[in-house]
Enzyme design. Structure first.
Site, mmCIF file in Angstrom:
data_model
loop_
_atom_site.group_PDB
_atom_site.id
_atom_site.type_symbol
_atom_site.label_atom_id
_atom_site.label_comp_id
_atom_site.label_asym_id
_atom_site.label_seq_id
_atom_site.Cartn_x
_atom_site.Cartn_y
_atom_site.Cartn_z
ATOM 1 N N SER A 139 19.010 -15.447 -20.132
ATOM 2 C CA SER A 139 19.410 -16.569 -21.165
ATOM 3 C C SER A 139 18.650 -17.508 -20.943
ATOM 4 C CB SER A 139 21.196 -16.769 -20.581
ATOM 5 O OG SER A 139 21.982 -15.886 -20.899
ATOM 6 N N ASP A 145 20.699 -8.221 -14.290
ATOM 7 C CA ASP A 145 20.344 -8.612 -15.643
ATOM 8 C C ASP A 145 20.530 -7.590 -16.826
ATOM 9 O OD1 ASP A 145 21.151 -11.462 -15.115
ATOM 10 O OD2 ASP A 145 19.272 -11.841 -15.480
ATOM 11 N N ARG A 162 8.664 -12.873 -16.394
ATOM 12 C CA ARG A 162 10.095 -12.065 -16.003
ATOM 13 C C ARG A 162 9.614 -10.980 -15.180
ATOM 14 N NH1 ARG A 162 15.419 -13.224 -15.867
ATOM 15 N NH2 ARG A 162 16.610 -11.721 -16.860
ATOM 16 N N ASN A 165 17.532 -14.869 -9.838
ATOM 17 C CA ASN A 165 18.978 -14.485 -10.439
ATOM 18 C C ASN A 165 19.900 -15.122 -9.414
ATOM 19 O OD1 ASN A 165 20.435 -13.314 -12.295
ATOM 20 N ND2 ASN A 165 20.540 -11.613 -11.351
ATOM 21 N N THR A 191 19.239 -20.770 -10.659
ATOM 22 C CA THR A 191 17.895 -21.044 -11.307
ATOM 23 C C THR A 191 17.366 -22.245 -11.475
ATOM 24 O OG1 THR A 191 18.771 -19.121 -12.857
ATOM 25 C CG2 THR A 191 17.100 -20.341 -13.793
HETATM 26 N N1 GLY Z 1 19.029 -14.309 -14.351
HETATM 27 C C1 GLY Z 1 19.382 -15.469 -15.217
HETATM 28 C C2 GLY Z 1 18.829 -15.352 -16.624
HETATM 29 O O1 GLY Z 1 17.501 -14.844 -16.508
HETATM 30 O O2 GLY Z 1 19.262 -15.813 -17.364
#
Ligand code: GLY
Length: 569
Positions: free
Chosen positions: A454, A424, A106, A402, A382
């Site tokens: 998510s 986020d 991430r 994103n 995504t």
């Molecule tokens: N940016 C969408 C997620 O990480 O859930």
């Protein structure tokens, strides 16, 4: 055939043809959406990405070579959804050790970022600043993640697994109608930055369907990564060009943020339902825990008659979603930075508390679930893919920049489109984002913290053996789409194909609305309205990609709602 299965088939056939009970039609085209294989299966929403994965196996590679090649091709082909300026997660069952491992690549906040970053001088939230421009970008993790995982488990050379992506970026491809639509919608944002204008515009207009889309700079950047590995991206010319450009545009990023970025290996979330074991992604994703919380709440509730669209079952499942999402708002953030009550949230006592609400004879309002104000956020752009091989290696990976085109900035001369993952984070406790979701202090901006996600790559096991891998794109909706698909498999006994095709619904506690797909059964919708649900009919874009595994039998199903590509070998 017993009565339950017969009734289920009848209900499902009306849903899958989508004219049952007056609802609209889906008419799925399964021709490219399902496949079987002896050696390997893959499901994505991209023919080129699936082919790249399959090619690696044909060249003598393994599933992680396929993972890397597919990831890089998606990063070239879908700049609106993913890219080397983004990040993601992988859940991987490694057959040789029998272990399930979770990799977190991430994006990460620059060290200098703090919780006032998205506030104006008067303390109000500057909503645009977290979506477009340098402040919106986290330090990308995709390249570091894919290369580290590939180093650990891959068989082919780095050069071989990046090659299909380089070729695609170099030769280009025709803009599809979906791509053209996202460009049109993002025109104003993209027009602000020179690198984005150079890449996505022709004669002052965004590229149109059928135009050739070539990424020569990105091909060169990928060549550098191919030669030098992670250092080609996180150190040297490319990293400096990126940092300088962000800096010039008021960003806080430093070269040290790039040099220090590392993917993290994490312990997956592990839970059970109905004799199955379910593995999910831990924080900074909320996905694994929320999916398990929904399952835990429902397991003791016995979804009595086994009918997925029985109003009582949909009502109970909706309350389970509401309670889980309310917890998300209150407790969730990067567990490396907060005191995160994971054990409590996954405990039977906690599920039992939530379960008490399931007896309600009417819809419950958001305030009846929780008066907390916090709730995180998220967009819907995504990618997710799943893979399995004959040895029992199984994986699910979700990757993103994103929002469409991330922060809208292509770093000139590199082809790198930066993410806007900083959106986020919660700009302020109680502030909502583009998607109507709110954030709490647990997810506030802090230097080197990772924003809450998510994304829910999920693996499902039975008797110690892998059975399914699945996941989906689409922000907070990922969680309900994955939870419903899992329930369809492990509670309602559907095939993977039917589990993925079945109509979906979504409730994220706030906003206080139940979303249903257009082909959700009309009768159930009317019954839910009578219980007091505020129902919104929406097409919200989850596309679940799944694979199933049993000894000697591999299948792949890609969601027919999109441009599905399931392939087998
Ligand atoms: N940016 C969408 C997620 O990480 O859930």
């Amino acid at each position: 055939m017993n009565l339950r299965i017969l009734v289920l088939l009848l209900v499902f056939s009306s849903c899958s043809h989508m004219n049952g009970g007056g609802s609209k039609a889906l008419h799925p085209d399964w021709s490219k959406a399902q496949a079987t294989g002896d050696k390997f299966v893959v499901s994505t929403q991209s023919e080129r990405a699936s082919q790249a994965g399959k090619l690696m196996i044909e060249q003598g590679g393994n599933i992680i070579d396929a993972f890397a090649a597919t990831s890089f091709v998606l990063a070239v082909e879908e700049p609106y959804a993913t890219g080397i300026g983004g990040g993601g997660f992988l859940l991987f069952r490694h057959a040789a050790t029998g272990k399930v491992v979770a990799y977190d690549f991430r994006e990460q906040a620059p060290a200098k970022a703090g919780d006032k970053l998205f506030l104006k001088a008067d303390g109000s939230v500057d909503a645009e600043r977290s979506k477009t421009g340098a402040h919106a970008a986290g330090v990308p993790g995709l390249v570091a993640g894919i290369l580290e995982i590939h180093n650990l488990y891959g068989r082919l050379s780095r050069e071989k697994v990046i090659k299909p992506a380089i070729e695609l970026a170099e030769s280009g491809f025709k803009v599809s109608s979906g791509f053209a639509y996202t460009l049109k919608e993002s025109k104003d944002r993209l027009s602000k930055y020179r690198g984005s204008r150079d890449l996505f515009f022709k004669n002052g207009e965004v590229l149109k369907e059928g135009d050739l889309f070539q990424q020569k700079d990105l091909a060169e950047t990928l060549r550098t990564i191919s030669k030098k590995g992670r250092d080609g991206f996180y150190k040297g010319k490319i990293a400096w060009a990126t940092v300088m450009y962000l800096h010039k545009n008021d960003g806080l990023h430093t070269i040290s943020d790039f040099v220090r970025y590392r993917p993290k290996k994490r312990d997956p979330i592990k839970g059970t339902y109905n004799g199955y074991t379910v593995y999910g992604m831990p924080p900074p994703s909320s996905g694994g825990i929320l999916v398990q919380q929904i399952l835990n709440t429902l397991e003791g509730a016995r979804l009595g008659n086994g009918m997925p669209f029985d109003v009582d079952n949909v009502h109970k499942t909706t309350i389970a979603m509401q309670t889980a999402f309310a917890d998300r708002g209150k407790y969730f953030g990067d567990a490396d930075f907060i005191d995160f009550p994971q054990a409590k949230l996954l405990s039977e006592d906690w599920a039992a508390e939530h379960r008490k609400l399931l007896d309600s004879k009417r819809a419950l309002s958001a305030d009846e679930i929780s008066t907390a104000k916090g709730f995180p956020k998220e967009p819907d752009h995504t990618v997710h893919f799943s893979m399995a091989d004959q040895e029992g290696n199984v994986l699910a990976s979700t990757q993103t920049i994103n929002g469409w085109y991330g922060n809208a900035m292509v770093v000139p001369g590199t082809g790198i489109l930066m993410n806007n993952e900083m959106d986020d984070f919660s700009a302020a406790p109680g502030a909502s984002n583009l998607f109507g979701a709110y954030g709490s202090a647990a997810n506030k901006v802090e230097g080197r913290k990772r924003p809450l996600s998510s994304m829910s790559p999920t693996l499902i096991f039975k008797n110690g053996e892998p059975r399914y891998a699945l996941g989906s794109p689409n922000g907070t909706r990922i969680i309900s789409c994955v939870a419903l698909t899992t329930l369809n498999l492990v509670e309602y006994g559907m095939s993977l194909k039917n589990a993925i095709a079945a109509p979906r619904y979504h409730h994220q506690w706030r906003p206080d609305e139940l979303w249903v797909e257009p082909y959700f059964p009309t009768k159930t919708k009317d019954e839910l309205a009578a219980l007091g649900y505020k129902i919104q009919e929406k097409t919200w874009g989850c596309k679940v990609q799944g694979v199933s595994w049993s000894p000697g039998k591999l299948s792949a199903v890609a969601d027919p709602r999109g441009s599905a590509s399931a392939l087998g070998l």
